[in-house]
Design an enzyme around this catalytic site. Structure first.
Site, PDB file in Angstrom:
ATOM      1  N   LYS A 111     -19.159  -5.570   8.886  1.00 43.94           N
ATOM      2  CA  LYS A 111     -19.207  -6.767   7.906  1.00 43.94           C
ATOM      3  C   LYS A 111     -20.563  -7.210   7.458  1.00 43.94           C
ATOM      4  O   LYS A 111     -20.895  -7.284   6.432  1.00 43.94           O
ATOM      5  CB  LYS A 111     -18.446  -8.057   8.797  1.00 43.94           C
ATOM      6  CG  LYS A 111     -17.035  -7.512   8.711  1.00 43.94           C
ATOM      7  CD  LYS A 111     -16.116  -8.832   9.428  1.00 43.94           C
ATOM      8  CE  LYS A 111     -14.872  -8.688   9.339  1.00 43.94           C
ATOM      9  NZ  LYS A 111     -14.090  -9.309  10.458  1.00 43.94           N
ATOM     10  N   LYS A 194      -6.645   4.073   5.386  1.00 43.13           N
ATOM     11  CA  LYS A 194      -5.701   3.290   5.795  1.00 43.13           C
ATOM     12  C   LYS A 194      -5.520   2.311   4.764  1.00 43.13           C
ATOM     13  O   LYS A 194      -6.419   1.940   3.863  1.00 43.13           O
ATOM     14  CB  LYS A 194      -5.862   2.250   7.255  1.00 43.13           C
ATOM     15  CG  LYS A 194      -6.866   1.321   7.058  1.00 43.13           C
ATOM     16  CD  LYS A 194      -6.645   0.197   8.017  1.00 43.13           C
ATOM     17  CE  LYS A 194      -7.229  -1.025   7.763  1.00 43.13           C
ATOM     18  NZ  LYS A 194      -6.930  -2.194   8.550  1.00 43.13           N
ATOM     19  N   LYS A 197      -6.172  -4.616   2.330  1.00 42.10           N
ATOM     20  CA  LYS A 197      -6.312  -5.689   1.345  1.00 42.10           C
ATOM     21  C   LYS A 197      -7.469  -5.243   0.455  1.00 42.10           C
ATOM     22  O   LYS A 197      -7.424  -5.524  -0.807  1.00 42.10           O
ATOM     23  CB  LYS A 197      -6.236  -6.923   1.650  1.00 42.10           C
ATOM     24  CG  LYS A 197      -5.088  -7.427   2.366  1.00 42.10           C
ATOM     25  CD  LYS A 197      -5.456  -8.973   2.918  1.00 42.10           C
ATOM     26  CE  LYS A 197      -4.243  -9.319   3.991  1.00 42.10           C
ATOM     27  NZ  LYS A 197      -5.038  -9.776   5.309  1.00 42.10           N
TER      28      LYS A 197
HETATM   29  P1  ADP Z   1      -6.401  -6.242   6.013  1.00 42.96           P
HETATM   30  O1  ADP Z   1      -6.971  -5.137   6.967  1.00 42.96           O
HETATM   31  O2  ADP Z   1      -5.310  -5.620   4.947  1.00 42.96           O
HETATM   32  O3  ADP Z   1      -7.374  -7.177   5.741  1.00 42.96           O
HETATM   33  P2  ADP Z   1      -5.640  -7.840   8.390  1.00 42.96           P
HETATM   34  O4  ADP Z   1      -7.250  -7.563   8.881  1.00 42.96           O
HETATM   35  O5  ADP Z   1      -5.558  -9.365   7.984  1.00 42.96           O
HETATM   36  O6  ADP Z   1      -5.357  -6.860   7.201  1.00 42.96           O
HETATM   37  O7  ADP Z   1      -4.588  -7.657   9.304  1.00 42.96           O
HETATM   38  C1  ADP Z   1      -3.739  -8.179   9.781  1.00 42.96           C
HETATM   39  C2  ADP Z   1      -2.587  -7.414  10.891  1.00 42.96           C
HETATM   40  O8  ADP Z   1      -2.092  -6.150  10.127  1.00 42.96           O
HETATM   41  C3  ADP Z   1      -3.634  -6.840  11.932  1.00 42.96           C
HETATM   42  O9  ADP Z   1      -2.765  -7.011  13.361  1.00 42.96           O
HETATM   43  C4  ADP Z   1      -4.018  -5.416  11.548  1.00 42.96           C
HETATM   44  O10 ADP Z   1      -3.877  -4.689  12.585  1.00 42.96           O
HETATM   45  C5  ADP Z   1      -2.417  -4.969  10.873  1.00 42.96           C
HETATM   46  N1  ADP Z   1      -2.801  -4.041   9.952  1.00 42.96           N
HETATM   47  C6  ADP Z   1      -3.419  -4.284   8.610  1.00 42.96           C
HETATM   48  N2  ADP Z   1      -3.752  -2.952   7.935  1.00 42.96           N
HETATM   49  C7  ADP Z   1      -2.912  -2.017   8.775  1.00 42.96           C
HETATM   50  C8  ADP Z   1      -2.492  -0.597   8.362  1.00 42.96           C
HETATM   51  N3  ADP Z   1      -2.859  -0.105   7.318  1.00 42.96           N
HETATM   52  N4  ADP Z   1      -1.704  -0.101   9.361  1.00 42.96           N
HETATM   53  C9  ADP Z   1      -1.147  -0.820  10.277  1.00 42.96           C
HETATM   54  N5  ADP Z   1      -1.631  -2.210  10.886  1.00 42.96           N
HETATM   55  C10 ADP Z   1      -2.417  -2.660   9.889  1.00 42.96           C
END
Ligand code: ADP
Ligand code: TRP
Length: 330
Positions: A111, A194, A197
């Site tokens: 970050k 992966k 967002k």
């Molecule tokens: P992002 O990475 O899209 O910003 P968050 O950090 O808010 O999403 O993650 C919220 C939850 O969703 C966490 O428990 C995270 O491990 C899970 N998560 C996010 N992206 C994935 C993915 N591509 N595959 C599996 N789990 C995910």
């Protein structure tokens, strides 16, 4: 009954990665455990969102949680900033967290690299706030995706350290939890990595049919296998991972056989995949659109959730105050 805690930051709409990495576990766990699921709005301040966007962002995630089937009768569903007790616990945990270990976490380094002009102290102590979220309810299990493993290790370390410093067995060490025997990583449709967002590769639960078809048809492929039973390159294996997640085993088998005998047509595979994703997301999307309009319902869910979460939080923080040495009774 064992206690479960998990949170999602309100930084955008939920996508299939969030659903299969986290929410799907929430749905199962709410049937079997005492669950606290929250919207981590304080966590989202590390990137300085506009004040006028915060309520909207929180309501979006709240409506999406509910539309996915998180049931406020079974689980306590709340907004982090409604439960101020977490801040007091955050302070105690900050006093026992060392600069070196915080600076070494990969999420801090990532970050800091992404926002070099805003390396704030909140970013540094993010693992302390996350540990406070979890320890606030003395959780035993935390359903999260693979990317949260280091934060979970920190939470365990802070729980252990607190118990050692104060010579008590107060906090359990929270374990990461995933459905099945391994954590899920939902890939993007752009060939590698992966779904996320901020990666620009997400299929959102709120996407309409047309958008989903367009995104899936644009997924990266290649010119097809030339030898029978050859290994699948990453982009193709990602498409198959999707089939595994949203399609029937028969559909998966059908395309797998076609791949193995070199007769596969990726256009057909993508059409079927888009079909199956739409069939999965459409009912959720319709529920999101309904629930999002019902602000009275959203407010009631958040209010009742906050009350229950505060009750549990108050108990923990009162005990912690005593342990740390702030005797009450004045
Ligand atoms: P992002 O990475 O899209 O910003 P968050 O950090 O808010 O999403 O993650 C919220 C939850 O969703 C966490 O428990 C995270 O491990 C899970 N998560 C996010 N992206 C994935 C993915 N591509 N595959 C599996 N789990 C995910
Ligand atoms: N750090 C998590 C993420 O980025 C969100 C989160 C905050 C969380 N507090 C939590 C997850 C407590 C589980 C438990 O996705």
């Amino acid at each position: 009954m064992e206690i479960v805690v998990s949170g999602i930051r309100p930084t955008g709409n939920l996508h299939l990665g969030n659903y299969f990495g986290a929410i799907k576990s929430f749905l199962k766990m709410q049937e079997e455990y005492k669950c606290y699921f929250f919207i981590a709005d304080w966590h989202s301040l590390t990137t300085h969102p506009k004040p006028e966007d915060i309520v909207q962002n929180v309501n979006t995630i709240l409506a999406e949680y509910l539309a996915c089937g998180v049931d406020p009768e079974k689980a306590t569903l709340y907004i982090q900033s409604d439960v101020r007790e977490v801040l007091e616990l955050y302070l105690y945990l900050n006093m026992n967290a060392y600069l070196g270990e915080l600076e070494r976490t990969t999420s801090f380094k990532d970050k800091a690299r992404k926002q070099p002009n805003n390396v704030n102290a909140g970013l540094l102590t993010y693992p302390c706030l996350m540990a406070a979220d979890i320890l606030l309810h003395k959780a035993a299990k935390v359903p999260v995706g693979k990317d949260q493993e280091q934060n979970m290790e920190m939470a365990r370390k802070f729980a252990r350290r607190f118990n050692t410093i104060y010579d008590c067995e107060f906090f359990p060490e929270p374990q990461s939890f995933f459905l099945g025997d391994k954590s899920v990583k939902v890939p993007g449709l752009d060939g590698s990595g992966k779904m996320g967002k901020s990666e620009g590769n997400a299929l959102y639960l709120i996407d309409d049919e047309k958008t989903i078809r367009k995104k899936v048809m644009k997924a990266v492929t290649d010119s097809g296998p030339t030898e029978p039973n050859s290994e699948k390159p990453e982009a193709i294996s990602n498409l198959f991972s999707f089939l595994e997640i949203v399609s029937t085993p028969d559909t998966y088998k059908y395309f797998d056989e076609q791949y193995n005998n070199c007769s596969i047509r990726y256009g057909d595979l993508k059409k079927q995949l888009a079909e199956d994703i739409v069939a999965f997301t459409n009912p959720i999307r319709e529920r999101i659109l309904d629930i999002r309009q019902d602000t009275e319902y959203l407010n009631r869910v958040a209010r009742e959730g906050a009350e229950r979460a505060r009750e549990s939080a108050r108990k923990t923080v009162e005990a912690v105050r005593e342990i740390v040495g702030f005797k009450s009774g004045r």
